[in-house]
Write a protein that holds these residues in place. Structure first.
Motif, PDB file in Angstrom:
ATOM      1  N   TYR A   1      15.669  19.934  18.119  1.00 45.31           N
ATOM      2  CA  TYR A   1      16.999  19.857  17.508  1.00 45.31           C
ATOM      3  C   TYR A   1      18.077  19.629  18.560  1.00 45.31           C
ATOM      4  O   TYR A   1      18.961  18.802  18.397  1.00 45.31           O
ATOM      5  CB  TYR A   1      17.316  21.137  16.735  1.00 45.31           C
TER       6      TYR A   1
ATOM      7  N   TYR B   1      24.443  18.866   2.798  1.00 46.92           N
ATOM      8  CA  TYR B   1      25.541  19.617   2.186  1.00 46.92           C
ATOM      9  C   TYR B   1      26.330  20.407   3.232  1.00 46.92           C
ATOM     10  O   TYR B   1      27.475  20.750   3.026  1.00 46.92           O
ATOM     11  CB  TYR B   1      25.002  20.610   1.150  1.00 46.92           C
ATOM     12  N   TYR B   2      25.680  20.723   4.320  1.00 51.52           N
ATOM     13  CA  TYR B   2      26.348  21.499   5.376  1.00 51.52           C
ATOM     14  C   TYR B   2      27.349  20.671   6.171  1.00 51.52           C
ATOM     15  O   TYR B   2      28.219  21.210   6.841  1.00 51.52           O
ATOM     16  CB  TYR B   2      25.322  22.043   6.371  1.00 51.52           C
TER      17      TYR B   2
ATOM     18  N   ALA C   1      36.297  15.627   5.493  1.00 45.90           N
ATOM     19  CA  ALA C   1      35.352  16.728   5.262  1.00 45.90           C
ATOM     20  C   ALA C   1      35.821  17.615   4.115  1.00 45.90           C
ATOM     21  O   ALA C   1      35.025  18.012   3.266  1.00 45.90           O
ATOM     22  CB  ALA C   1      35.183  17.549   6.537  1.00 45.90           C
TER      23      ALA C   1
ATOM     24  N   VAL D   1      31.094  16.587  16.364  1.00 43.99           N
ATOM     25  CA  VAL D   1      30.669  16.104  15.047  1.00 43.99           C
ATOM     26  C   VAL D   1      29.317  15.393  15.165  1.00 43.99           C
ATOM     27  O   VAL D   1      28.412  15.599  14.349  1.00 43.99           O
ATOM     28  CB  VAL D   1      31.732  15.163  14.425  1.00 43.99           C
TER      29      VAL D   1
ATOM     30  N   ASP E   1      27.084  34.249  12.776  1.00 47.71           N
ATOM     31  CA  ASP E   1      26.263  34.404  11.576  1.00 47.71           C
ATOM     32  C   ASP E   1      27.081  34.771  10.352  1.00 47.71           C
ATOM     33  O   ASP E   1      26.719  34.441   9.232  1.00 47.71           O
ATOM     34  CB  ASP E   1      25.206  35.482  11.804  1.00 47.71           C
TER      35      ASP E   1
ATOM     36  N   GLY F   1      21.093  22.224  -5.814  1.00 43.77           N
ATOM     37  CA  GLY F   1      21.064  21.461  -4.574  1.00 43.77           C
ATOM     38  C   GLY F   1      21.232  22.300  -3.314  1.00 43.77           C
ATOM     39  O   GLY F   1      20.911  21.850  -2.221  1.00 43.77           O
TER      40      GLY F   1
ATOM     41  N   ALA G   1      31.617  19.795   9.978  1.00 42.74           N
ATOM     42  CA  ALA G   1      32.593  18.852  10.541  1.00 42.74           C
ATOM     43  C   ALA G   1      33.947  19.537  10.729  1.00 42.74           C
ATOM     44  O   ALA G   1      34.624  19.315  11.739  1.00 42.74           O
ATOM     45  CB  ALA G   1      32.734  17.628   9.642  1.00 42.74           C
ATOM     46  N   ILE G   2      34.326  20.384   9.764  1.00 43.29           N
ATOM     47  CA  ILE G   2      35.604  21.101   9.905  1.00 43.29           C
ATOM     48  C   ILE G   2      35.520  22.080  11.087  1.00 43.29           C
ATOM     49  O   ILE G   2      36.429  22.151  11.915  1.00 43.29           O
ATOM     50  CB  ILE G   2      35.956  21.832   8.586  1.00 43.29           C
TER      51      ILE G   2
ATOM     52  N   HIS H   1      20.745  35.583   7.636  1.00 45.21           N
ATOM     53  CA  HIS H   1      22.206  35.718   7.622  1.00 45.21           C
ATOM     54  C   HIS H   1      22.881  34.746   6.663  1.00 45.21           C
ATOM     55  O   HIS H   1      24.077  34.834   6.422  1.00 45.21           O
ATOM     56  CB  HIS H   1      22.777  35.515   9.023  1.00 45.21           C
ATOM     57  N   HIS H   2      22.101  33.794   6.169  1.00 44.16           N
ATOM     58  CA  HIS H   2      22.674  32.787   5.277  1.00 44.16           C
ATOM     59  C   HIS H   2      23.194  33.450   3.998  1.00 44.16           C
ATOM     60  O   HIS H   2      22.562  34.343   3.459  1.00 44.16           O
ATOM     61  CB  HIS H   2      21.599  31.756   4.941  1.00 44.16           C
ATOM     62  N   ARG H   3      24.341  32.960   3.502  1.00 42.25           N
ATOM     63  CA  ARG H   3      24.884  33.513   2.251  1.00 42.25           C
ATOM     64  C   ARG H   3      23.901  33.253   1.107  1.00 42.25           C
ATOM     65  O   ARG H   3      23.157  32.281   1.137  1.00 42.25           O
ATOM     66  CB  ARG H   3      26.243  32.878   1.965  1.00 42.25           C
TER      67      ARG H   3
ATOM     68  N   LEU I   1      33.918  18.299   0.631  1.00 48.56           N
ATOM     69  CA  LEU I   1      33.655  19.679   0.214  1.00 48.56           C
ATOM     70  C   LEU I   1      34.154  19.909  -1.213  1.00 48.56           C
ATOM     71  O   LEU I   1      33.471  20.520  -2.037  1.00 48.56           O
ATOM     72  CB  LEU I   1      34.370  20.631   1.171  1.00 48.56           C
TER      73      LEU I   1
ATOM     74  N   PRO J   1      20.601  24.639  -0.275  1.00 55.66           N
ATOM     75  CA  PRO J   1      19.403  25.058   0.424  1.00 55.66           C
ATOM     76  C   PRO J   1      19.634  26.241   1.374  1.00 55.66           C
ATOM     77  O   PRO J   1      20.738  26.454   1.851  1.00 55.66           O
ATOM     78  CB  PRO J   1      19.065  23.825   1.256  1.00 55.66           C
TER      79      PRO J   1
ATOM     80  N   PRO K   1      30.084  18.727   5.680  1.00 59.05           N
ATOM     81  CA  PRO K   1      31.544  18.915   5.609  1.00 59.05           C
ATOM     82  C   PRO K   1      32.019  20.205   6.288  1.00 59.05           C
ATOM     83  O   PRO K   1      32.980  20.173   7.060  1.00 59.05           O
ATOM     84  CB  PRO K   1      31.823  18.960   4.097  1.00 59.05           C
ATOM     85  N   VAL K   2      31.319  21.306   6.022  1.00 63.67           N
ATOM     86  CA  VAL K   2      31.707  22.575   6.652  1.00 63.67           C
ATOM     87  C   VAL K   2      31.553  22.488   8.163  1.00 63.67           C
ATOM     88  O   VAL K   2      32.433  22.901   8.930  1.00 63.67           O
ATOM     89  CB  VAL K   2      30.844  23.743   6.107  1.00 63.67           C
TER      90      VAL K   2
ATOM     91  N   ALA L   1      16.933  18.250  11.095  1.00 58.60           N
ATOM     92  CA  ALA L   1      16.488  19.208  10.078  1.00 58.60           C
ATOM     93  C   ALA L   1      15.987  18.468   8.845  1.00 58.60           C
ATOM     94  O   ALA L   1      14.985  18.843   8.238  1.00 58.60           O
ATOM     95  CB  ALA L   1      17.642  20.136   9.695  1.00 58.60           C
TER      96      ALA L   1
ATOM     97  N   THR M   1      18.561  33.082  11.355  1.00 59.25           N
ATOM     98  CA  THR M   1      19.660  32.344  10.725  1.00 59.25           C
ATOM     99  C   THR M   1      19.527  32.367   9.200  1.00 59.25           C
ATOM    100  O   THR M   1      20.509  32.547   8.482  1.00 59.25           O
ATOM    101  CB  THR M   1      19.666  30.884  11.220  1.00 59.25           C
TER     102      THR M   1
ATOM    103  N   GLY N   1      27.865  32.422   7.436  1.00 59.31           N
ATOM    104  CA  GLY N   1      26.856  32.156   6.424  1.00 59.31           C
ATOM    105  C   GLY N   1      26.423  30.707   6.357  1.00 59.31           C
ATOM    106  O   GLY N   1      25.676  30.311   5.486  1.00 59.31           O
ATOM    107  N   VAL N   2      26.899  29.890   7.260  1.00 57.97           N
ATOM    108  CA  VAL N   2      26.453  28.500   7.344  1.00 57.97           C
ATOM    109  C   VAL N   2      25.842  28.295   8.725  1.00 57.97           C
ATOM    110  O   VAL N   2      26.507  28.520   9.731  1.00 57.97           O
ATOM    111  CB  VAL N   2      27.617  27.508   7.141  1.00 57.97           C
ATOM    112  N   PRO N   3      24.578  27.907   8.794  1.00 60.61           N
ATOM    113  CA  PRO N   3      23.946  27.761  10.104  1.00 60.61           C
ATOM    114  C   PRO N   3      24.521  26.574  10.872  1.00 60.61           C
ATOM    115  O   PRO N   3      24.937  25.588  10.268  1.00 60.61           O
ATOM    116  CB  PRO N   3      22.473  27.520   9.765  1.00 60.61           C
TER     117      PRO N   3
ATOM    118  N   LEU O   1      14.515  26.960  10.042  1.00 55.92           N
ATOM    119  CA  LEU O   1      13.961  25.906  10.890  1.00 55.92           C
ATOM    120  C   LEU O   1      12.720  26.357  11.665  1.00 55.92           C
ATOM    121  O   LEU O   1      11.723  25.658  11.674  1.00 55.92           O
ATOM    122  CB  LEU O   1      15.038  25.363  11.836  1.00 55.92           C
TER     123      LEU O   1
ATOM    124  N   ILE P   1      31.803  18.190  -3.621  1.00 48.19           N
ATOM    125  CA  ILE P   1      30.557  18.953  -3.756  1.00 48.19           C
ATOM    126  C   ILE P   1      30.789  20.174  -4.651  1.00 48.19           C
ATOM    127  O   ILE P   1      30.023  20.439  -5.576  1.00 48.19           O
ATOM    128  CB  ILE P   1      30.032  19.397  -2.371  1.00 48.19           C
TER     129      ILE P   1
ATOM    130  N   GLY Q   1      19.001  18.165   1.126  1.00 47.23           N
ATOM    131  CA  GLY Q   1      20.076  19.125   0.855  1.00 47.23           C
ATOM    132  C   GLY Q   1      20.778  19.650   2.095  1.00 47.23           C
ATOM    133  O   GLY Q   1      21.892  20.172   2.002  1.00 47.23           O
ATOM    134  N   VAL Q   2      20.155  19.529   3.281  1.00 41.55           N
ATOM    135  CA  VAL Q   2      20.819  20.035   4.489  1.00 41.55           C
ATOM    136  C   VAL Q   2      22.139  19.301   4.746  1.00 41.55           C
ATOM    137  O   VAL Q   2      23.036  19.842   5.386  1.00 41.55           O
ATOM    138  CB  VAL Q   2      19.938  19.957   5.762  1.00 41.55           C
TER     139      VAL Q   2
END
Lengths: 166, 117
Positions: free
Chosen positions: A81, A134-135, B19, A113, A30, B93, A140-141, B85-87, B23, B95, A137-138, A123, B82, A33-35, B99, B26, A131-132
């Motif tokens: 999911y 956007y997650y 990636a 991936v 957690d 854009g 994938a790394i 805990h998200h920043r 990033l 989010p 790239p993070v 999702a 979740t 900060g990225v689910p 879920l 973005i 907008g999900v």
């Protein structure tokens, strides 16, 4: 290997996958900060089944694990999911293994991936939030890192497991 | 080193570079938002301003808080937490998606207007 042996081992690997999901659940990510960032340990059992017993065994390990999680924890959203992520990941790993150009690490990373992409797709469909993505790239790394670790583990474990089951 | 391992390394490198570039794109194209909206089950619950500190209760599902130009999920009734805990988010854009409760907090002015890959 006899068919009955294969079925029995598939059962054992399913139990292993389920136990690994539980260990996974005990290690939270957690703080990032990225689910969606996780180790993907259960995929070790799926990949081992793919390498040792083939596609149908791997599919059984993955799908039965997801079904078991749903029956025990009763969370339908999480089930949806997992299912989409699991199916995509399985397809990616099967294809990459089939073309025979990559080793365990490549198969593992592509599965990771694909799993993340599948979950984001789910999702996106369920919440209608583009907008999900956007997650991705993070994720994938993160998948490149955890997938490499899992691939290395599999590479070390496979010859030893082979020795035991033969 | 055998050929497969070499290809594995190339594959991982390609994924990481792609990636990381995505990033960077973005981050460079992101600009601070001024408003955000909360959606429940895909339907608009409300639109709020980012420049005014506030606490927003979303039914019996969760509580969002605006503080210092950022919005975050203060609490939620969901099982996995979740979203809590998200920043905190502030760029157009961005989010936060819960879920289990199907709640989305989204900064306005994102992908639908000016974001092209």
């Amino acid at each position: 290997m006899k068919k009955t042996e294969k079925i029995a081992f598939t059962g054992i690997f399913t139990a292993l996958a389920f136990a690994l999901s539980y260990i996974e659940y005990l290690i939270p990510f957690d703080a990032i900060g990225v689910p969606g960032v996780k180790l993907g340990l259960a995929n070790l059992a799926v990949m081992a089944a793919l390498y040792l017993f083939g596609f149908f065994s791997a599919a059984a390990v993955s799908l039965v694990r997801i079904l078991l999680s749903w029956l025990i924890f009763g969370n339908f959203t999480a089930f949806a999911y997992s299912l989409i992520g699991g199916v995509l990941s399985l397809a990616a790993m099967y294809l990459l293994k089939k073309i025979d150009l990559f080793g365990e690490i490549g198969v593992s990373v592509s599965g990771a991936v694909a799993h993340n992409a599948g979950q984001l797709a789910a999702a996106w469909l369920l919440t209608s939030t583009p907008g999900v993505w956007y997650y991705l790239p993070v994720l994938a790394i993160a998948a490149a890192v955890t997938g490499t670790l899992n691939g290395l583990l599999l590479k070390i474990a496979l010859p030893r497991v082979k020795k035991i089951i033969n | 080193m055998n050929k497969k391992t070499l290809r594995d390394i190339i594959l991982v490198a390609v994924i990481v570079v792609t990636a990381a570039s995505a990033l960077a794109v973005i981050n460079s194209s992101s600009r601070p938002g001024t408003e955000f909206e909360i959606l429940v089950g895909g339907e608009l619950f409300g639109t709020y301003r980012l420049d005014r500190d506030a606490v927003i209760t979303v039914g019996d599902l969760c509580v969002a808080e605006v503080k210092g130009g950022e919005v975050f999920m203060r609490s939620s009734t969901c099982a996995n937490q979740t979203c809590v805990h998200h920043r905190p988010i502030s760029s157009a854009g961005d989010p936060i998606v819960c879920l289990p409760n199907s709640v989305t907090v989204r900064i306005k002015g994102g992908s639908e207007t000016d974001y092209v890959v």
